[in-house]
Design a protein around this motif. Structure first.
Motif, PDB file in Angstrom:
ATOM      1  N   UNK A  27      23.449 105.070 -13.768  1.00 61.76           N
ATOM      2  CA  UNK A  27      23.847 104.856 -15.153  1.00 61.76           C
ATOM      3  C   UNK A  27      22.652 104.461 -16.015  1.00 61.76           C
ATOM      4  N   UNK A  28      21.804 103.571 -15.488  1.00 57.99           N
ATOM      5  CA  UNK A  28      20.690 103.054 -16.278  1.00 57.99           C
ATOM      6  C   UNK A  28      19.411 103.863 -16.109  1.00 57.99           C
ATOM      7  N   UNK A  29      19.272 104.581 -14.983  1.00 55.69           N
ATOM      8  CA  UNK A  29      18.034 105.282 -14.705  1.00 55.69           C
ATOM      9  C   UNK A  29      16.878 104.348 -14.401  1.00 55.69           C
ATOM     10  N   UNK A  30      17.207 103.127 -13.989  1.00 57.64           N
ATOM     11  CA  UNK A  30      16.198 102.100 -13.742  1.00 57.64           C
ATOM     12  C   UNK A  30      15.634 102.250 -12.333  1.00 57.64           C
ATOM     13  N   UNK A  31      14.315 102.330 -12.193  1.00 59.33           N
ATOM     14  CA  UNK A  31      13.677 102.543 -10.895  1.00 59.33           C
ATOM     15  C   UNK A  31      13.408 101.211 -10.212  1.00 59.33           C
ATOM     16  N   UNK A  32      13.526 101.210  -8.887  1.00 55.41           N
ATOM     17  CA  UNK A  32      13.274 100.018  -8.084  1.00 55.41           C
ATOM     18  C   UNK A  32      11.927 100.129  -7.397  1.00 55.41           C
ATOM     19  N   UNK A  33      11.245  98.994  -7.252  1.00 53.62           N
ATOM     20  CA  UNK A  33       9.984  98.980  -6.510  1.00 53.62           C
ATOM     21  C   UNK A  33       9.911  97.723  -5.655  1.00 53.62           C
ATOM     22  N   UNK A  34       9.291  97.855  -4.475  1.00 50.02           N
ATOM     23  CA  UNK A  34       9.040  96.693  -3.634  1.00 50.02           C
ATOM     24  C   UNK A  34      10.244  96.119  -2.924  1.00 50.02           C
ATOM     25  N   UNK A  35      11.264  96.937  -2.658  1.00 55.12           N
ATOM     26  CA  UNK A  35      12.441  96.446  -1.959  1.00 55.12           C
ATOM     27  C   UNK A  35      12.176  96.179  -0.491  1.00 55.12           C
ATOM     28  N   UNK A  36      13.023  95.383   0.159  1.00 51.46           N
ATOM     29  CA  UNK A  36      12.837  95.096   1.583  1.00 51.46           C
ATOM     30  C   UNK A  36      13.104  96.328   2.433  1.00 51.46           C
ATOM     31  N   UNK A  37      12.378  96.455   3.538  1.00 53.02           N
ATOM     32  CA  UNK A  37      12.604  97.550   4.466  1.00 53.02           C
ATOM     33  C   UNK A  37      13.664  97.186   5.486  1.00 53.02           C
ATOM     34  N   UNK A  38      13.860  98.086   6.453  1.00 52.40           N
ATOM     35  CA  UNK A  38      14.885  97.856   7.464  1.00 52.40           C
ATOM     36  C   UNK A  38      14.551  96.670   8.359  1.00 52.40           C
ATOM     37  N   UNK A  39      13.276  96.439   8.618  1.00 49.84           N
ATOM     38  CA  UNK A  39      12.897  95.295   9.455  1.00 49.84           C
ATOM     39  C   UNK A  39      13.268  93.983   8.783  1.00 49.84           C
ATOM     40  N   UNK A  40      12.970  93.875   7.489  1.00 49.72           N
ATOM     41  CA  UNK A  40      13.327  92.667   6.745  1.00 49.72           C
ATOM     42  C   UNK A  40      14.840  92.500   6.664  1.00 49.72           C
ATOM     43  N   UNK A  41      15.552  93.608   6.493  1.00 52.86           N
ATOM     44  CA  UNK A  41      17.014  93.544   6.437  1.00 52.86           C
ATOM     45  C   UNK A  41      17.593  93.085   7.769  1.00 52.86           C
ATOM     46  N   UNK A  42      17.048  93.612   8.876  1.00 50.17           N
ATOM     47  CA  UNK A  42      17.529  93.219  10.202  1.00 50.17           C
ATOM     48  C   UNK A  42      17.267  91.740  10.460  1.00 50.17           C
ATOM     49  N   UNK A  43      16.107  91.237  10.050  1.00 49.98           N
ATOM     50  CA  UNK A  43      15.810  89.818  10.214  1.00 49.98           C
ATOM     51  C   UNK A  43      16.766  88.969   9.389  1.00 49.98           C
ATOM     52  N   UNK A  44      17.088  89.426   8.183  1.00 55.80           N
ATOM     53  CA  UNK A  44      18.022  88.689   7.337  1.00 55.80           C
ATOM     54  C   UNK A  44      19.406  88.637   7.967  1.00 55.80           C
ATOM     55  N   UNK A  45      19.839  89.744   8.562  1.00 57.06           N
ATOM     56  CA  UNK A  45      21.143  89.781   9.233  1.00 57.06           C
ATOM     57  C   UNK A  45      21.160  88.835  10.428  1.00 57.06           C
ATOM     58  N   UNK A  46      20.087  88.833  11.218  1.00 55.24           N
ATOM     59  CA  UNK A  46      20.018  87.955  12.389  1.00 55.24           C
ATOM     60  C   UNK A  46      20.057  86.490  11.975  1.00 55.24           C
ATOM     61  N   UNK A  47      19.324  86.136  10.944  1.00 55.68           N
ATOM     62  CA  UNK A  47      19.347  84.757  10.470  1.00 55.68           C
ATOM     63  C   UNK A  47      20.716  84.406   9.887  1.00 55.68           C
ATOM     64  N   UNK A  48      21.330  85.360   9.219  1.00 60.47           N
ATOM     65  CA  UNK A  48      22.648  85.120   8.649  1.00 60.47           C
ATOM     66  C   UNK A  48      23.693  84.874   9.738  1.00 60.47           C
ATOM     67  N   UNK A  49      23.580  85.551  10.875  1.00 55.53           N
ATOM     68  CA  UNK A  49      24.523  85.357  11.977  1.00 55.53           C
ATOM     69  C   UNK A  49      24.486  83.925  12.499  1.00 55.53           C
ATOM     70  N   UNK A  50      23.306  83.328  12.534  1.00 61.79           N
ATOM     71  CA  UNK A  50      23.180  81.936  12.970  1.00 61.79           C
ATOM     72  C   UNK A  50      23.954  81.013  12.026  1.00 61.79           C
TER      73      UNK A  50
END
Length: 274
Positions: A142-165
């Motif tokens: 809708x906005x056409x707004x570009x994203x830069x510098x987002x987390x990769x899959x490794x960072x996402x997996x680490x976040x999920x593991x920490x969230x499980x704790x």
């Protein structure tokens, strides 16, 4: 052990069909999506293409954001609703003693319910990630707004593991509240109340390093700029500053498990003196 698979199915079915759980999950999803869109809107208005809320338009970013939500207030609300549906409702209705008489082992039955709740809170993270990704993609188109510098899959997996704790801690807190109150509303109030009541003092000098919300924030490594957009949690100061690590969270969970064990030890249909 033939009763174990049937009990798993029964508990899962009970949780999925519970009106309390359904209403709570819908509310949690709307809260997470709403805060994400609010953050995306602010980023778009101020041309902040690297703001965390803009990460929702990428699969890894959406999973990372869902993990942040599941490890903070949204996840605690879901865990409390599940504990209320699987434990407090049975105590409130008078069915709990009958279950203890028909199924062996009070501790095993409570452990089964807790494991089902933890499984469902983890599943909630995956479902929420899919919803947040859909919300983020829609906002980006809708906005056409570009994203830069987002987390990769490794960072996402680490976040999920920490969230499980942290989710395991939330499950312990919720079951302790259920065992003490034996009521649905009491479980929700007992699990959520301390977080709400203690939030205003989290930034008081001298208290911050001892505050459980600071422990959670430090373990999850919550970014300051994502507060109230990709997680709903109050804490100061920045993550890791003078705050204990996962050991403190484990000790806090152990305390709540102890409370649960003491509160539930007298639950039985017939006592030896009867």
């Amino acid at each position: 052990m033939t009763w174990w698979p049937s009990c798993w199915y029964a508990e899962l079915r009970k949780a999925v069909l519970s009106p309390v759980v359904l209403v709570t999950v819908v509310g949690a999803v709307l809260a997470a999506a709403g805060t994400g869109l609010y953050g995306y809107r602010n980023a778009y208005r101020h041309f902040e293409d690297g703001a965390p809320a803009t990460y929702l338009d990428e699969p890894a970013g959406a999973l990372w954001a869902a993990a942040q939500h599941s490890g903070t207030f949204v996840g605690l609300v879901v865990a409390a609703a599940l504990a209320a549906a699987l434990y407090a409702v049975e105590c409130e209705s008078g069915m709990w003693p009958s279950l203890l008489a028909s199924r062996p082992g009070r501790a095993r039955l409570i452990a089964l319910k807790a494991s089902v709740v933890l499984l469902l809170t983890a599943t909630f993270t995956i479902v929420l990630a899919a919803i947040l990704f859909a919300v983020g993609r829609t906002a980006a188109e809708v906005t056409g707004f570009a994203t830069s510098g987002g987390p990769g899959w490794e960072a996402a997996a680490q976040a999920v593991a920490r969230s499980l704790v942290v989710q395991a801690l939330f499950v312990a807190v919720a079951f302790a509240a259920a065992s003490l109150t034996r009521r649905t509303l009491g479980t929700m109030a007992g699990a959520l109340g301390p977080v709400v009541v203690l939030a205003p003092v989290v930034g008081v000098e001298g208290i911050t390093p001892l505050h459980p919300q600071t422990w959670v924030a430090a373990w999850l490594r919550l970014p300051d700029e994502a507060q109230y957009s990709l997680y709903l949690w109050t804490r100061e100061p920045s993550p890791g500053t003078g705050a204990p690590g996962v050991e403190a969270l484990a000790a806090l969970a152990a305390v709540h498990i102890g409370v649960l064990a003491l509160a539930a030890r007298g639950d039985r249909l017939l006592r030896p003196t009867d």
